[in-house]
Design a protein around this motif. Structure first.
Motif, PDB file in Angstrom:
ATOM      1  N   CYS A 293       0.841  -1.205   0.000  1.00 35.97           N
ATOM      2  CA  CYS A 293       0.000   0.000   0.000  1.00 35.97           C
ATOM      3  C   CYS A 293       0.871   1.250   0.000  1.00 35.97           C
ATOM      4  CB  CYS A 293      -0.903   0.029   1.228  1.00 35.97           C
ATOM      5  SG  CYS A 293      -2.225  -1.186   1.251  1.00 35.97           S
ATOM      6  N   ALA A 294       1.857   1.292   0.893  1.00 30.94           N
ATOM      7  CA  ALA A 294       2.730   2.456   0.999  1.00 30.94           C
ATOM      8  C   ALA A 294       3.485   2.680  -0.309  1.00 30.94           C
ATOM      9  CB  ALA A 294       3.708   2.284   2.162  1.00 30.94           C
ATOM     10  N   ARG A 295       3.984   1.612  -0.907  1.00 29.04           N
ATOM     11  CA  ARG A 295       4.713   1.712  -2.170  1.00 29.04           C
ATOM     12  C   ARG A 295       3.820   2.235  -3.278  1.00 29.04           C
ATOM     13  NH1 ARG A 295       4.421  -1.690  -5.991  1.00 29.04           N
ATOM     14  NH2 ARG A 295       3.795  -3.458  -4.703  1.00 29.04           N
TER      15      ARG A 295
ATOM     16  N   THR B 267       0.859   8.667  -6.302  1.00 30.08           N
ATOM     17  CA  THR B 267       0.430  10.009  -5.876  1.00 30.08           C
ATOM     18  C   THR B 267       1.543  10.860  -5.286  1.00 30.08           C
ATOM     19  OG1 THR B 267      -0.154   9.544  -3.569  1.00 30.08           O
ATOM     20  CG2 THR B 267      -1.816   9.003  -5.251  1.00 30.08           C
ATOM     21  N   GLY B 268       2.692  10.259  -5.006  1.00 27.64           N
ATOM     22  CA  GLY B 268       3.777  11.002  -4.382  1.00 27.64           C
ATOM     23  C   GLY B 268       3.606  11.195  -2.885  1.00 27.64           C
ATOM     24  N   TYR B 269       2.538  10.665  -2.309  1.00 26.59           N
ATOM     25  CA  TYR B 269       2.271  10.836  -0.875  1.00 26.59           C
ATOM     26  C   TYR B 269       3.052   9.781  -0.097  1.00 26.59           C
ATOM     27  CZ  TYR B 269      -0.440  11.855   3.344  1.00 26.59           C
ATOM     28  OH  TYR B 269      -0.829  12.220   4.608  1.00 26.59           O
ATOM     29  N   ASP B 270       3.798  10.219   0.899  1.00 22.31           N
ATOM     30  CA  ASP B 270       4.624   9.328   1.699  1.00 22.31           C
ATOM     31  C   ASP B 270       3.913   9.009   3.009  1.00 22.31           C
ATOM     32  OD1 ASP B 270       6.779   7.856   2.646  1.00 22.31           O
ATOM     33  OD2 ASP B 270       7.879   9.623   3.332  1.00 22.31           O
ATOM     34  N   ALA B 271       3.498   7.776   3.151  1.00 24.30           N
ATOM     35  CA  ALA B 271       2.837   7.326   4.378  1.00 24.30           C
ATOM     36  C   ALA B 271       3.466   6.000   4.789  1.00 24.30           C
ATOM     37  CB  ALA B 271       1.342   7.138   4.150  1.00 24.30           C
ATOM     38  N   GLY B 272       3.792   5.879   6.043  1.00 19.95           N
ATOM     39  CA  GLY B 272       4.355   4.625   6.532  1.00 19.95           C
ATOM     40  C   GLY B 272       3.329   3.506   6.503  1.00 19.95           C
ATOM     41  N   PRO B 273       3.786   2.261   6.373  1.00 19.35           N
ATOM     42  CA  PRO B 273       2.863   1.123   6.295  1.00 19.35           C
ATOM     43  C   PRO B 273       1.862   1.045   7.449  1.00 19.35           C
ATOM     44  CG  PRO B 273       5.079   0.418   5.749  1.00 19.35           C
ATOM     45  CD  PRO B 273       5.180   1.846   6.228  1.00 19.35           C
TER      46      PRO B 273
ATOM     47  N   PHE C 262      -1.896   2.476   7.131  1.00 15.26           N
ATOM     48  CA  PHE C 262      -2.938   1.867   6.298  1.00 15.26           C
ATOM     49  C   PHE C 262      -3.794   0.929   7.139  1.00 15.26           C
ATOM     50  CE2 PHE C 262       0.385   3.337   3.582  1.00 15.26           C
ATOM     51  CZ  PHE C 262      -0.298   3.902   2.531  1.00 15.26           C
ATOM     52  N   VAL C 263      -5.103   1.146   7.055  1.00 17.72           N
ATOM     53  CA  VAL C 263      -6.047   0.349   7.839  1.00 17.72           C
ATOM     54  C   VAL C 263      -6.572  -0.784   6.963  1.00 17.72           C
ATOM     55  CG1 VAL C 263      -8.239   0.386   9.092  1.00 17.72           C
ATOM     56  CG2 VAL C 263      -6.697   2.377   9.190  1.00 17.72           C
ATOM     57  N   ASP C 264      -6.331  -2.005   7.422  1.00 15.21           N
ATOM     58  CA  ASP C 264      -6.816  -3.189   6.703  1.00 15.21           C
ATOM     59  C   ASP C 264      -8.309  -3.329   6.985  1.00 15.21           C
ATOM     60  OD1 ASP C 264      -7.400  -5.686   5.631  1.00 15.21           O
ATOM     61  OD2 ASP C 264      -5.661  -6.667   6.535  1.00 15.21           O
ATOM     62  N   TRP C 265      -9.102  -3.206   5.943  1.00 15.80           N
ATOM     63  CA  TRP C 265     -10.552  -3.304   6.114  1.00 15.80           C
ATOM     64  C   TRP C 265     -11.031  -4.752   6.130  1.00 15.80           C
ATOM     65  CZ3 TRP C 265     -12.791   1.082   2.508  1.00 15.80           C
ATOM     66  CH2 TRP C 265     -12.418   2.331   3.046  1.00 15.80           C
TER      67      TRP C 265
ATOM     68  N   HIS D  59      -7.004  -6.813  -2.034  1.00 13.73           N
ATOM     69  CA  HIS D  59      -7.106  -6.575  -0.593  1.00 13.73           C
ATOM     70  C   HIS D  59      -7.346  -5.082  -0.388  1.00 13.73           C
ATOM     71  CE1 HIS D  59      -5.402 -10.614   0.036  1.00 13.73           C
ATOM     72  NE2 HIS D  59      -4.645 -10.311  -1.015  1.00 13.73           N
ATOM     73  N   VAL D  60      -8.388  -4.733   0.353  1.00 16.11           N
ATOM     74  CA  VAL D  60      -8.805  -3.334   0.491  1.00 16.11           C
ATOM     75  C   VAL D  60      -8.290  -2.722   1.789  1.00 16.11           C
ATOM     76  CG1 VAL D  60     -10.786  -1.772   0.566  1.00 16.11           C
ATOM     77  CG2 VAL D  60     -10.868  -3.815  -0.886  1.00 16.11           C
ATOM     78  N   PHE D  61      -7.713  -1.528   1.637  1.00 17.22           N
ATOM     79  CA  PHE D  61      -7.183  -0.760   2.763  1.00 17.22           C
ATOM     80  C   PHE D  61      -7.688   0.670   2.679  1.00 17.22           C
ATOM     81  CE2 PHE D  61      -4.389  -4.292   2.487  1.00 17.22           C
ATOM     82  CZ  PHE D  61      -3.873  -4.498   3.751  1.00 17.22           C
ATOM     83  N   GLY D  62      -7.693   1.341   3.808  1.00 13.82           N
ATOM     84  CA  GLY D  62      -8.021   2.757   3.853  1.00 13.82           C
ATOM     85  C   GLY D  62      -6.828   3.562   4.316  1.00 13.82           C
ATOM     86  N   LEU D  63      -6.764   4.807   3.856  1.00 15.85           N
ATOM     87  CA  LEU D  63      -5.754   5.750   4.316  1.00 15.85           C
ATOM     88  C   LEU D  63      -6.440   7.088   4.519  1.00 15.85           C
ATOM     89  CD1 LEU D  63      -2.844   6.660   4.949  1.00 15.85           C
ATOM     90  CD2 LEU D  63      -2.589   7.164   2.488  1.00 15.85           C
ATOM     91  N   CYS D  64      -6.545   7.509   5.769  1.00 13.55           N
ATOM     92  CA  CYS D  64      -7.148   8.806   6.071  1.00 13.55           C
ATOM     93  C   CYS D  64      -6.036   9.853   6.118  1.00 13.55           C
ATOM     94  CB  CYS D  64      -7.885   8.756   7.402  1.00 13.55           C
ATOM     95  SG  CYS D  64      -8.802  10.270   7.770  1.00 13.55           S
TER      96      CYS D  64
END
Length: 150
Positions: free
Chosen positions: A52-54, A60-66, A69-72, A98-103
């Motif tokens: 997900c992070a990769r 999008t260029g958005y940097d978020a640590g693993p 990401f919320v595993d739904w 596999h579906v994840f969310g990122l707020c």
């Protein structure tokens, strides 16, 4: 790890704000096809959150640590579109997503990968679900609305 064929396991990341505005990306190879961030695993044993992070960083260029990401705990298994079957090994016909969310705190302007996407937009979750070409993506965004009600 570099593989000759795509792995039929992918992640779909619904990027959204606390106000449930959802980021959609328009595919470069199919104008009018809007989607969330999605991508195949790079290796069969790649951690899903790391994927997900990769993918979010690549698309999008958005940097978020693993850990963000919320595993739904939601999976979709679907037939791979005929036009994309050549990317997979012979005999592979289905993908598991596999579906994840990122707020994210607020809307941001993504840095798009031009070979993959040509435009982006933020929409309220219902409108975003209606705009998606993929039934699995639409279902994932509708799940965001359900989660917000709980």
């Amino acid at each position: 790890m570099n593989v000759a064929h795509k792995i039929p396991q992918s992640v779909l990341v619904v990027i959204h704000t606390p106000a449930l505005e959802v980021l959609l990306l328009e595919r470069a190879d199919h104008p009018g096809f809007w989607q969330s961030v999605t991508g195949s695993l790079d290796a069969p044993d790649e951690d899903l959150r790391a994927a997900c992070a990769r993918e979010v960083a690549e698309e999008t260029g958005y940097d978020a640590g693993p850990q963000r990401f919320v595993d739904w705990n939601l999976e979709h298994r679907y037939p791979i579109y005929t036009e994309w079957l050549h990317r997979y090994a012979a005999g592979v016909t289905h993908n598991t997503e596999h579906v994840f969310g990122l707020c994210v705190d607020k809307r941001y302007t993504p840095t798009l990968a031009p070979r993959e996407h040509r435009a982006s937009r933020w929409l309220p979750w219902r409108d975003a679900a209606d705009a998606c070409f993929s039934w699995t993506n639409a279902a994932a965004i509708r799940e965001l609305g359900q989660r917000a009600r709980r």
